[in-house]
Design a protein around this motif. Structure first.
Motif, short mmCIF file in Angstrom:
data_model
loop_
_atom_site.label_atom_id
_atom_site.label_comp_id
_atom_site.label_asym_id
_atom_site.label_seq_id
_atom_site.Cartn_x
_atom_site.Cartn_y
_atom_site.Cartn_z
N LEU A 201 11.22 82.80 11.14
CA LEU A 201 11.40 84.09 11.20
C LEU A 201 12.08 84.82 10.08
N ASN A 202 11.70 85.70 9.42
CA ASN A 202 12.40 86.41 8.39
C ASN A 202 13.17 87.46 8.91
N LYS A 203 14.56 87.32 9.19
CA LYS A 203 15.60 88.30 9.84
C LYS A 203 16.33 89.22 8.85
N VAL A 204 16.83 90.20 9.40
CA VAL A 204 17.49 91.29 8.76
C VAL A 204 18.67 90.68 8.43
N GLY A 205 19.38 89.72 8.94
CA GLY A 205 20.73 88.82 8.45
C GLY A 205 20.54 87.60 8.96
N LEU A 206 21.57 86.95 8.95
CA LEU A 206 21.78 85.33 9.27
C LEU A 206 20.66 84.71 8.69
N HIS A 207 20.63 84.83 7.21
CA HIS A 207 19.47 84.45 6.38
C HIS A 207 19.39 82.71 6.44
N SER A 208 20.62 82.21 6.24
CA SER A 208 20.29 80.79 6.14
C SER A 208 20.22 79.87 7.58
N GLN A 209 20.34 80.73 8.67
CA GLN A 209 20.25 80.04 10.02
C GLN A 209 18.68 80.15 10.27
N ASP A 210 18.17 78.99 10.62
CA ASP A 210 16.67 78.68 10.61
C ASP A 210 16.38 79.19 12.07
N THR A 211 15.55 80.24 12.26
CA THR A 211 15.34 80.67 13.54
C THR A 211 13.67 80.74 13.52
N ALA A 212 13.04 80.38 14.57
CA ALA A 212 11.50 79.90 14.45
C ALA A 212 11.02 79.99 15.78
N GLU A 213 9.73 80.29 15.64
CA GLU A 213 8.76 80.20 16.82
C GLU A 213 8.42 78.90 17.20
N LEU A 214 8.26 78.39 18.61
CA LEU A 214 7.92 77.01 18.85
C LEU A 214 6.75 76.97 19.95
N ILE A 215 5.94 76.02 19.63
CA ILE A 215 4.64 76.28 20.25
C ILE A 215 4.12 74.98 21.04
N PHE A 216 3.83 75.23 22.25
CA PHE A 216 3.62 73.76 23.25
C PHE A 216 2.14 73.88 23.62
N GLU A 217 1.46 73.16 22.98
CA GLU A 217 -0.09 73.36 23.75
C GLU A 217 -0.20 71.76 24.43
N ASP A 218 -0.42 71.69 25.52
CA ASP A 218 -0.57 70.60 26.28
C ASP A 218 0.27 69.38 25.59
N CYS A 219 1.60 69.80 25.24
CA CYS A 219 2.73 68.94 24.94
C CYS A 219 2.87 67.81 26.02
N LEU A 220 2.99 66.92 25.73
CA LEU A 220 3.44 65.74 26.63
C LEU A 220 4.83 65.24 26.45
N VAL A 221 5.44 65.49 27.64
CA VAL A 221 7.01 65.31 27.79
C VAL A 221 7.08 64.27 28.66
N PRO A 222 7.58 63.12 28.38
CA PRO A 222 7.95 62.16 29.47
C PRO A 222 8.83 62.66 30.70
N LYS A 223 8.56 62.45 32.04
CA LYS A 223 9.39 62.81 32.95
C LYS A 223 10.58 62.39 32.93
N GLU A 224 10.85 61.40 32.24
CA GLU A 224 12.43 61.07 32.15
C GLU A 224 13.20 61.89 31.44
N ASN A 225 12.63 63.00 30.84
CA ASN A 225 13.17 63.82 29.82
C ASN A 225 13.49 65.48 30.69
N LEU A 226 13.35 65.15 31.81
CA LEU A 226 13.95 66.28 32.95
C LEU A 226 15.32 66.29 32.96
N ILE A 227 15.86 67.26 32.58
CA ILE A 227 17.47 67.40 32.84
C ILE A 227 17.84 67.83 34.15
N GLY A 228 18.54 67.02 34.67
CA GLY A 228 18.99 67.38 36.32
C GLY A 228 17.84 67.36 37.33
N GLU A 229 17.87 68.25 38.12
CA GLU A 229 16.86 68.31 39.11
C GLU A 229 15.65 69.26 38.84
#
Length: 381
Positions: A201-229
Motif C-alpha cells: 500500500l502507498n501511504k501518506v507516511g511511514l514510507h519504508s514500513q511495508d504495509t500490505a493486503e493479504l488474501i486467503f483463498e481456500d488457504c490450508l492451515v494445519p490445525k496445529e497452527n491454532l493459537i490457544g483455544e
C-alpha cells in the motif's frame, strides 16, 4: 528525564543500542524511505545483537529480561524514524501471543527464529470492511480434517510483505452468539497453499514500513497452527491490546520529544528581521506550551509504563494515553513545521517526514474515538 522504572543496566543497554543504530540505521534510513522497504538484513542484524524479543526465555534465544528493555528499544527506534514501527509490532505485539498462548511445540518451532530475525511476524485483524469492530470480521476458517480452510481478506497489515508468520484473526464459528465467541487466532506461514499478498500500500507516511493486503483463498492451515483455544481469539486480543496501545503512546511521546528538540535548535539559529526566531514572543509561547505538554505527557506515560511492568490492569489509562499523546504529537508536528517556516515543507528537513508519519498513530491500534468510548465505558457511563 530519567524514567523511574529503568536501572543503570537499562541505560547501558540504551547506549549500546544507540551506537548500533548510529551505524546500521541512521545512515540508511532515508534510502529505506525512498526504496519503500526496510531490508531483511537489518532485521537479522537486530537479531544478532539481541534486540529482537529480548524478553523471551533463553531457550528460545531471548535474554529473559523485563519489559523496560522493550521500552528502550521502541524509544530508540522511534528516534530513528516512525517506519521502524514494524520491529516493535514483531517484538511486543505478535510474538507475545505465541509466547503466552502457544503450545510448547509451537513456541519451539517458531520463537527461536523470531529472535534471530529469520522470521518476521505480522498480525492480521483489519479487513476492507471491518476496522475496530473485531467481533464482525468476515474472514472464516472452517476445520476440515487436519486443516482449517481459511477464506477472507485483510488490509493495512504492518510487515505485510516481508512477514513469514501471520497471526490471523478469523471466525472458526461464524454462527456463534454473541459474535465475538466465534473468533479464533491462526498462524499462517509464508508458504501456506492459498495464501497470497496483494499490493504494497502507498501511504501518506511511514514510507519504508511495508504495509500490505493479504488474501486467503481456500488457504490450508494445519490445525496445529491454532493459537490457544477455538473461540477465545477475541479474549486473547483484548488481553494483549493494552500493550499494543501502550507502544503507540510511547512512540508518539518519543516523536514529540524529537520534534521539539529539533525545532528548538532550528529557531535558535534561524534569523528573521535581524534576530533569531527564538527571540520572538510568539515562538517562545509556542515552545513553552509544547514543552509543558511534553513534560506532562512523559510523567503520565512513565507512571503508566511502571504500572504495566508490575502487571496491573491499566486499560483505561492506556486508552487515555493512546489518544491524548497521539493527539498531542499531531499538534506538535504541525506547530513545529510552522516554526520551521518554508523550510519545514522541504523534504531535506526531518520535520516534514515527522509531519507525515505521526497522524496514523491516532488511527491504528484502535482509533482515538474508540479509545474515548473505552474510557467512557470504564467510567461507568
Amino acid at each position: 528525564m530519567k524514567h523511574p522504572y529503568l536501572t543503570d543496566e537499562h541505560e547501558m543497554f540504551r547506549k549500546s543500542l544507540r551506537k548500533f543504530l548510529e551505524k546500521e540505521a541512521y545512515p540508511y534510513y532515508e534510502k529505506w524511505e525512498e526504496e519503500r522497504m526496510i531490508p531483511r538484513s537489518f532485521w537479522k542484524k537486530m537479531g544478532e545483537q539481541g534486540y529482537l524479543c529480548p524478553d523471551l526465555d533463553e531457550e528460545y534465544g531471548g535474554s529473559n529480561v523485563d519489559w523496560g528493555y522493550a521500552v528502550v528499544i521502541n524509544e530508540e527506534l522511534e528516534r530513528v524514524g516512525s517506519s521502524l514501527v514494524g520491529v516493535g509490532l514483531h517484538n511486543d505485539i505478535v510474538v507475545p501471543y505465541i509466547n503466552s498462548y502457544g503450545t510448547a511445540e509451537q513456541k519451539k518451532r517458531w520463537l527461536p527464529r523470531c529472535t534471530t530475525g529469520e522470521m518476521i511476524t505480522a498480525i492480521a485483524m483489519t479487513e476492507p470492511g471491518t476496522g475496530s469492530d473485531l467481533a464482525n470480521i468476515q474472514t472464516t476458517a472452517i476445520l476440515d480434517g487436519d486443516h482449517y480452510i481459511l477464506n477472507g481478506q485483510k488490509t493495512f497489515i504492518t510487515n505485510g510483505i516481508q512477514s513469514d508468520l501471520v497471526l490471523v484473526a478469523c471466525k472458526t464459528n461464524p454462527k456463534a452468539v454473541p459474535k465475538h465467541k466465534g473468533v479464533s487466532l491462526l498462524v499462517v506461514e509464508r508458504d501456506a497453499p492459498g495464501f497470497s499478498r496483494g499490493r504494497k500500500l502507498n501511504k501518506v507516511g511511514l514510507h519504508s514500513q511495508d504495509t500490505a493486503e493479504l488474501i486467503f483463498e481456500d488457504c490450508l492451515v494445519p490445525k496445529e497452527n491454532l493459537i490457544g483455544e477455538e473461540g477465545k481469539g477475541f479474549l486473547y486480543l483484548m488481553e494483549k491490546l493494552q500493550q499494543e496501545r501502550l507502544l503507540v503512546a510511547i512512540a508518539a511521546q518519543t516523536a514529540a520529544e524529537v520534534m521539539f528538540k529539533q525545532t528548538m535548535e532550528y529557531v535558535k539559529t534561524r534569523e528573521a528581521f535581524g534576530r533569531p526566531v527564538a527571540q520572538f514572543q510568539n515562538t517562545q509561547f509556542k515552545l513553552a506550551e509544547m514543552a509543558t505538554d511534553i513534560e506532562m505527557g512523559r510523567a503520565f506515560l512513565d507512571q503508566l509504563i511502571a504500572e504495566h511492568i508490575e502487571g496491573r490492569d491499566v486499560v483505561t489509562k492506556v486508552s487515555m494515553a493512546k489518544w491524548k499523546l497521539t493527539d498531542t504529537a499531531k499538534r506538535i508536528a504541525a506547530e513545529c513545521m510552522q516554526l520551521h517556516g518554508g523550510y519545514g515543507y522541504m523534504e531535506e528537513y526531518e520535520i516534514a517526514r515527522r509531519f507525515r508519519d505521526i497522524p496514523v498513530a491516532s488511527i491504528y491500534a484502535g482509533t482515538n474515538e474508540i479509545m474515548k468510548t473505552i474510557i467512557a465505558k470504564n467510567l461507568g457511563l
